[in-house]
Scaffold this motif. Sequence first.
Motif, PDB file in Angstrom:
ATOM      1  N   SER A 156       7.607 -18.106  -1.508  1.00  0.00           N
ATOM      2  CA  SER A 156       8.609 -17.284  -0.691  1.00  0.00           C
ATOM      3  C   SER A 156       8.292 -15.940  -0.285  1.00  0.00           C
ATOM      4  N   THR A 157       7.118 -15.438  -0.916  1.00  0.00           N
ATOM      5  CA  THR A 157       6.715 -14.121  -0.962  1.00  0.00           C
ATOM      6  C   THR A 157       6.484 -13.776   0.505  1.00  0.00           C
ATOM      7  N   ASP A 158       6.587 -12.377   0.754  1.00  0.00           N
ATOM      8  CA  ASP A 158       6.119 -11.980   2.137  1.00  0.00           C
ATOM      9  C   ASP A 158       4.781 -12.188   2.512  1.00  0.00           C
ATOM     10  N   PRO A 159       4.518 -12.385   3.900  1.00  0.00           N
ATOM     11  CA  PRO A 159       2.972 -12.521   4.106  1.00  0.00           C
ATOM     12  C   PRO A 159       2.092 -11.265   3.855  1.00  0.00           C
ATOM     13  N   ARG A 160       1.031 -11.485   3.516  1.00  0.00           N
ATOM     14  CA  ARG A 160      -0.067 -10.453   3.231  1.00  0.00           C
ATOM     15  C   ARG A 160      -1.298 -10.640   3.726  1.00  0.00           C
ATOM     16  N   LYS A 161      -1.878  -9.372   4.054  1.00  0.00           N
ATOM     17  CA  LYS A 161      -3.199  -9.469   4.812  1.00  0.00           C
ATOM     18  C   LYS A 161      -4.296  -9.740   4.115  1.00  0.00           C
ATOM     19  N   THR A 162      -5.323 -10.712   4.618  1.00  0.00           N
ATOM     20  CA  THR A 162      -6.394 -10.879   3.948  1.00  0.00           C
ATOM     21  C   THR A 162      -7.557 -10.506   4.552  1.00  0.00           C
ATOM     22  N   ASP A 163      -7.539 -10.060   5.933  1.00  0.00           N
ATOM     23  CA  ASP A 163      -8.537  -9.554   6.596  1.00  0.00           C
ATOM     24  C   ASP A 163      -7.950  -8.733   7.660  1.00  0.00           C
ATOM     25  N   ASP A 164      -8.655  -7.737   8.114  1.00  0.00           N
ATOM     26  CA  ASP A 164      -8.154  -6.634   9.128  1.00  0.00           C
ATOM     27  C   ASP A 164      -9.332  -5.767   9.552  1.00  0.00           C
ATOM     28  N   ARG A 165     -10.116  -5.813  10.682  1.00  0.00           N
ATOM     29  CA  ARG A 165     -11.118  -5.119  10.850  1.00  0.00           C
ATOM     30  C   ARG A 165     -11.240  -5.118  12.473  1.00  0.00           C
ATOM     31  N   ILE A 166     -11.649  -3.922  12.843  1.00  0.00           N
ATOM     32  CA  ILE A 166     -12.055  -3.729  14.348  1.00  0.00           C
ATOM     33  C   ILE A 166     -13.273  -2.984  14.316  1.00  0.00           C
ATOM     34  N   GLU A 167     -14.519  -3.377  14.881  1.00  0.00           N
ATOM     35  CA  GLU A 167     -15.515  -2.655  15.024  1.00  0.00           C
ATOM     36  C   GLU A 167     -16.108  -2.680  16.384  1.00  0.00           C
TER      37      GLU A 167
ATOM     38  N   LYS B  24      -0.513  -1.299  -1.563  1.00  0.00           N
ATOM     39  CA  LYS B  24      -1.115  -1.792  -2.943  1.00  0.00           C
ATOM     40  C   LYS B  24      -0.742  -3.026  -3.209  1.00  0.00           C
ATOM     41  N   ILE B  25      -1.284  -3.871  -4.064  1.00  0.00           N
ATOM     42  CA  ILE B  25      -0.616  -5.267  -4.532  1.00  0.00           C
ATOM     43  C   ILE B  25       0.575  -5.362  -4.972  1.00  0.00           C
ATOM     44  N   ASP B  26       1.450  -5.949  -4.329  1.00  0.00           N
ATOM     45  CA  ASP B  26       3.010  -6.070  -4.960  1.00  0.00           C
ATOM     46  C   ASP B  26       3.508  -5.012  -4.838  1.00  0.00           C
ATOM     47  N   GLU B  27       3.120  -4.040  -4.039  1.00  0.00           N
ATOM     48  CA  GLU B  27       4.109  -2.784  -3.793  1.00  0.00           C
ATOM     49  C   GLU B  27       4.145  -2.347  -2.075  1.00  0.00           C
ATOM     50  N   ASP B  28       4.870  -3.498  -1.438  1.00  0.00           N
ATOM     51  CA  ASP B  28       5.045  -3.035  -0.248  1.00  0.00           C
ATOM     52  C   ASP B  28       5.959  -2.252   0.264  1.00  0.00           C
ATOM     53  N   THR B  29       5.599  -1.055  -0.079  1.00  0.00           N
ATOM     54  CA  THR B  29       6.881  -0.094   0.425  1.00  0.00           C
ATOM     55  C   THR B  29       5.850   1.106   0.858  1.00  0.00           C
TER      56      THR B  29
ATOM     57  N   ILE C  29      -1.604   2.464   1.480  1.00  0.00           N
ATOM     58  CA  ILE C  29      -3.001   2.837   1.127  1.00  0.00           C
ATOM     59  C   ILE C  29      -3.839   2.902   2.613  1.00  0.00           C
ATOM     60  N   SER C  30      -3.310   2.154   3.513  1.00  0.00           N
ATOM     61  CA  SER C  30      -4.356   2.344   4.913  1.00  0.00           C
ATOM     62  C   SER C  30      -3.335   2.038   6.005  1.00  0.00           C
ATOM     63  N   HIS C  31      -3.868   2.244   7.270  1.00  0.00           N
ATOM     64  CA  HIS C  31      -3.392   1.992   8.340  1.00  0.00           C
ATOM     65  C   HIS C  31      -4.566   2.201   9.649  1.00  0.00           C
ATOM     66  N   PHE C  32      -3.715   1.909  10.871  1.00  0.00           N
ATOM     67  CA  PHE C  32      -4.823   2.037  11.984  1.00  0.00           C
ATOM     68  C   PHE C  32      -5.334   3.612  12.002  1.00  0.00           C
TER      69      PHE C  32
ATOM     70  N   ASP D 228     -17.291   8.133  -1.220  1.00  0.00           N
ATOM     71  CA  ASP D 228     -16.105   8.914  -0.886  1.00  0.00           C
ATOM     72  C   ASP D 228     -14.810   7.966  -1.032  1.00  0.00           C
ATOM     73  N   ILE D 229     -14.810   6.726  -1.391  1.00  0.00           N
ATOM     74  CA  ILE D 229     -13.436   6.132  -1.654  1.00  0.00           C
ATOM     75  C   ILE D 229     -13.368   6.018  -2.898  1.00  0.00           C
ATOM     76  N   ASN D 230     -12.258   6.344  -3.473  1.00  0.00           N
ATOM     77  CA  ASN D 230     -11.860   5.961  -4.928  1.00  0.00           C
ATOM     78  C   ASN D 230     -10.963   4.865  -5.073  1.00  0.00           C
ATOM     79  N   ILE D 231     -11.340   4.010  -5.996  1.00  0.00           N
ATOM     80  CA  ILE D 231     -10.644   2.777  -6.423  1.00  0.00           C
ATOM     81  C   ILE D 231     -10.145   3.072  -7.752  1.00  0.00           C
ATOM     82  N   VAL D 232      -8.683   2.479  -7.813  1.00  0.00           N
ATOM     83  CA  VAL D 232      -8.078   2.432  -9.033  1.00  0.00           C
ATOM     84  C   VAL D 232      -8.817   1.643 -10.045  1.00  0.00           C
ATOM     85  N   VAL D 233      -9.230   2.048 -11.312  1.00  0.00           N
ATOM     86  CA  VAL D 233     -10.084   1.218 -12.163  1.00  0.00           C
ATOM     87  C   VAL D 233      -9.242   1.104 -13.609  1.00  0.00           C
ATOM     88  N   GLY D 234      -8.282   1.812 -13.863  1.00  0.00           N
ATOM     89  CA  GLY D 234      -7.473   1.920 -14.909  1.00  0.00           C
ATOM     90  C   GLY D 234      -6.346   2.864 -14.804  1.00  0.00           C
TER      91      GLY D 234
END
Length: 311
Positions: free
Chosen positions: A91-102, A132-137, A142-145, A278-284
């Motif tokens: 029953s969760t909200d839909p989430r993106k699994t792919d999103d690309r324009i090239e 962010k995962i589980d934080e759809d606010t 973290i990204s957009h068009f 230049d892209i930093n990922i949260v690792v802990g």
Amino acid sequence: MKKLILLAASVVAINSVIFAQADSAATESPWKREGLISITFSQVSLDNWQGGGESSVSGNALLKYSADYTKGKWSWGNDLEMAIGLTQLGSTDPRKTDDRIELVSKLARSIAPKWDATFLSTFRTQFTEGFKIDEDTIGNRISHFMAPGYLFAGLGFTYKPTDWLSFELSPATSKMTFVRLQELADNGDYGVEAAVRDTAGNIITQGKRFRFELGGYAKIHLKKEIIKNVTFETKADFFSNYLENPQNIDVTWDVLLVMKVNSWLSANLTTNLIYDDDINIVVGQRADGSDITGPRTQFKQTFGAGLTAKF
């Protein structure tokens, strides 16, 4: 999905209108156009299932379109690729699994057998926002068009030993990074200059929403039917920033494997690998709760079976 279908229809319609007159005026048009639309879908339904689990539904759509012009020693190649995918678990909200324009455009002039002098440009972004995962606010966006959006442009050479393999080298290439959302720019996301803050965390000077880099660019492109009804395509891009840490090379590597069942049905496997210093990922997290971040290799794999149409 509506955006993807609308963009696909627009590209086909515009291209047809612009070049219909030229096509009718010549017996053999200098233009070659082709495309592919693939829609895959999967669904699981569970009702009183003793083994446990959750119902799910997911779908992915892919559009590839190319328009290539060749006349004499000149050629102009244009390739558009768009993809979007969604999944819903329980029953969760839909989430993106792919999103690309090239969009890739290359103007070339033959200077020797199998060698071209080229001007190459590449544009990349995505359709919609990501969280962010589980934080759809909004605060966890973290990204957009065009956040980020990347534009590469450079002069160089292309070596094409066969019809299915090419190597491109551009020793003078600009990389422009766009971050449309100010909150992401203030954080310094995607390599832009972060906001200047006082000791209380209040913003004194807003972050930059644009970054320019100058460096060297190389690309390998292979597309071949490896066995009957199985087509393998891979593209690998490499960029080194001359102005800052040139030893840290940005990498984008895409793979598409299309396994055709008949004229309408196929199975597709796609993988996408990205490394950008230049892209930093949260690792802990630290003891105070703040995030520990750093550059990391990003990898995504998608497999699906469904409808495929070539045109």
